[in-house]
Enzyme design. Structure first.
Site, PDB file in Angstrom:
ATOM      1  N   ASP A   6       0.932  -1.123   0.170  1.00 17.59           N
ATOM      2  CA  ASP A   6       0.305  -0.190   0.295  1.00 17.59           C
ATOM      3  C   ASP A   6       0.835   1.269  -0.392  1.00 17.59           C
ATOM      4  O   ASP A   6       2.398   1.105   0.460  1.00 17.59           O
ATOM      5  CB  ASP A   6      -0.606   0.346   1.215  1.00 17.59           C
ATOM      6  CG  ASP A   6      -1.816   1.415   1.245  1.00 17.59           C
ATOM      7  OD1 ASP A   6      -2.425   1.865   0.119  1.00 17.59           O
ATOM      8  OD2 ASP A   6      -2.155   1.936   2.455  1.00 17.59           O
ATOM      9  N   SER A   7      -0.112   2.179  -0.357  1.00 14.90           N
ATOM     10  CA  SER A   7       1.089   3.554  -0.344  1.00 14.90           C
ATOM     11  C   SER A   7       1.452   4.573   1.306  1.00 14.90           C
ATOM     12  O   SER A   7       2.433   5.340   0.561  1.00 14.90           O
ATOM     13  CB  SER A   7       0.334   4.924  -0.681  1.00 14.90           C
ATOM     14  OG  SER A   7      -0.899   4.968  -0.369  1.00 14.90           O
ATOM     15  N   CYS A  69      -3.972  -1.015  -2.470  1.00 16.77           N
ATOM     16  CA  CYS A  69      -4.249   0.248  -2.434  1.00 16.77           C
ATOM     17  C   CYS A  69      -5.053   0.716  -3.738  1.00 16.77           C
ATOM     18  O   CYS A  69      -4.547   0.167  -4.669  1.00 16.77           O
ATOM     19  CB  CYS A  69      -2.834   1.299  -2.945  1.00 16.77           C
ATOM     20  SG  CYS A  69      -2.904   2.385  -3.010  1.00 16.77           S
ATOM     21  N   GLU A 153      -5.080  10.836   8.974  1.00 17.24           N
ATOM     22  CA  GLU A 153      -3.424   9.859   8.811  1.00 17.24           C
ATOM     23  C   GLU A 153      -3.316  10.862   9.925  1.00 17.24           C
ATOM     24  O   GLU A 153      -2.004  11.058  10.864  1.00 17.24           O
ATOM     25  CB  GLU A 153      -2.922  10.343   7.357  1.00 17.24           C
ATOM     26  CG  GLU A 153      -3.005   8.959   6.385  1.00 17.24           C
ATOM     27  CD  GLU A 153      -1.647   8.769   5.890  1.00 17.24           C
ATOM     28  OE1 GLU A 153      -0.713   9.134   6.370  1.00 17.24           O
ATOM     29  OE2 GLU A 153      -1.782   7.869   5.538  1.00 17.24           O
ATOM     30  N   CYS A 187     -11.738   3.492  -0.565  1.00 15.87           N
ATOM     31  CA  CYS A 187      -9.765   3.446  -0.828  1.00 15.87           C
ATOM     32  C   CYS A 187      -9.820   2.549   1.112  1.00 15.87           C
ATOM     33  O   CYS A 187     -11.042   2.574   1.641  1.00 15.87           O
ATOM     34  CB  CYS A 187     -10.559   5.009  -0.387  1.00 15.87           C
ATOM     35  SG  CYS A 187      -8.537   6.288   0.556  1.00 15.87           S
ATOM     36  N   HIS A 189      -8.497   4.205   4.048  1.00 18.12           N
ATOM     37  CA  HIS A 189      -8.396   4.804   5.126  1.00 18.12           C
ATOM     38  C   HIS A 189     -10.017   4.371   5.303  1.00 18.12           C
ATOM     39  O   HIS A 189      -9.969   5.110   6.621  1.00 18.12           O
ATOM     40  CB  HIS A 189      -7.762   6.738   4.900  1.00 18.12           C
ATOM     41  CG  HIS A 189      -5.704   6.420   4.407  1.00 18.12           C
ATOM     42  ND1 HIS A 189      -5.137   4.908   3.629  1.00 18.12           N
ATOM     43  CD2 HIS A 189      -5.610   6.710   5.493  1.00 18.12           C
ATOM     44  CE1 HIS A 189      -4.615   5.583   4.126  1.00 18.12           C
ATOM     45  NE2 HIS A 189      -3.927   6.742   5.028  1.00 18.12           N
TER      46      HIS A 189
HETATM   47  N1  DGL Z   1      -3.902   3.599  -0.735  1.00 17.69           N
HETATM   48  C1  DGL Z   1      -5.200   4.943  -1.186  1.00 17.69           C
HETATM   49  C2  DGL Z   1      -5.996   4.539  -1.730  1.00 17.69           C
HETATM   50  O1  DGL Z   1      -6.755   3.374  -1.369  1.00 17.69           O
HETATM   51  C3  DGL Z   1      -5.405   6.373  -0.018  1.00 17.69           C
HETATM   52  C4  DGL Z   1      -3.759   6.634   0.718  1.00 17.69           C
HETATM   53  C5  DGL Z   1      -3.143   7.580  -0.998  1.00 17.69           C
HETATM   54  O2  DGL Z   1      -3.852   8.958  -1.752  1.00 17.69           O
HETATM   55  O3  DGL Z   1      -2.408   6.977  -0.922  1.00 17.69           O
HETATM   56  O4  DGL Z   1      -6.700   4.773  -2.388  1.00 17.69           O
END
Ligand code: DGL
Length: 273
Positions: A6-7, A69, A153, A187, A189
């Protein structure tokens, strides 16, 4: 090991669901916290970062990587599967979170669905494409929610302003389409805000988290692909890697994963590929 990328921290919500459905396997999680967010970046950058992370996980011994992600799944997965893997790693697999979510929506018989996601995912149009390719009559409405990732975050999920922002996004979504039966929190988050979404969406709208959907579909995938499944070790280990400070990762992992973790700092650039 099963690689999960993931990012940043968000993919831990997906990992948590996968681990609870399949606890025996070994998992290696990588969060590219140094370069988060991906949601506002260009397709080219997201592809380059994701390819680098996937290759890193391959070199750490993962035969299969799940891109948890949504933004990376939307912007990079297809090219990785169609161009990068056949040429460089034909025996490895990379899966994402969008196709399983689209399948679930279709299997549930929904006729009208709202997708809440980052700007990058909405701009890609991938959910509309994937869902309507399976069921052309489903109406798919999208809403980008760019303020939510930074709020979560920053640890401000409980702040009263968060409710106002959710309400604004839902109003904008519901103005786009009538009769939306469910919203997909597309997403990593957003499941942290699940309760707020349920409260504000109203009792006639279902709120879907992706973690359980992805976990169940992934289990089915492994049952169908014994050639891959045979290559995954089963010692119940979980390792966590981050490209930014491990202290911050460990602190926020408690929110996203719900258990204490000790992450290791890694540099993706240091790989001799
Ligand atoms: N992990 C990203 C997503 O699910 C959200 C956080 C980001 O923008 O990197 O799209």
């Amino acid at each position: 090991m099963i690689g999960v990328f993931d990012s940043g921290f968000g993919g831990l919500t997906v990992l948590k669901s996968i681990v609870s459905v399949m606890p025996d396997y070994d998992y290696l999680y990588l969060g590219d916290n140094a370069r988060v967010p991906y949601g506002t970046r260009s397709q080219r950058m997201v592809y380059e970062f994701t390819k680098q992370a996937v290759e890193y996980l391959f070199h750490r011994g993962c035969p299969l990587v799940i891109i948890a992600c949504n933004t990376a799944s939307a912007r990079a997965l297809r090219k990785i599967q169609q161009e990068f893997l056949p040429e460089a790693y034909p025996d490895r697999r990379v899966l994402g979170v969008i196709r399983p979510s689209a399948e679930e929506i279709v299997e549930k018989g929904m006729r009208s669905i709202g997708i809440l996601a980052t700007e990058g995912v909405v701009a890609s149009g991938i959910y509309v494409e994937e869902i309507t390719s399976l069921a052309p009559d489903i109406r798919v409405y999208q809403q980008a929610c760019p303020l939510l990732v930074p709020i979560i975050e920053a640890g401000e999920a409980e702040w009263e302003g968060t409710d106002m922002i959710i309400s604004k996004y839902l109003r904008e979504l519901f103005n786009k389409g009538r009769g939306i039966e469910a919203i997909l929190l597309a997403c990593t988050h957003y499941p942290i805000l699940h309760e707020q979404f349920v409260r504000q969406a109203g009792s006639s709208v279902a709120v879907l988290d992706q973690g359980p959907i992805v976990a169940d579909k992934f289990k089915e995938y492994l049952a169908r692909h014994s050639d891959i499944e045979d290559r995954i070790s089963r010692n119940q280990t979980r390792c966590f890697l981050t490209t930014d400070t491990s202290e911050r990762f460990d602190r926020l992992a408690l929110v996203f994963y719900g258990e204490p973790v000790t992450a290791q700092l890694v540099s993706l650039d240091s790989l001799c590929l």
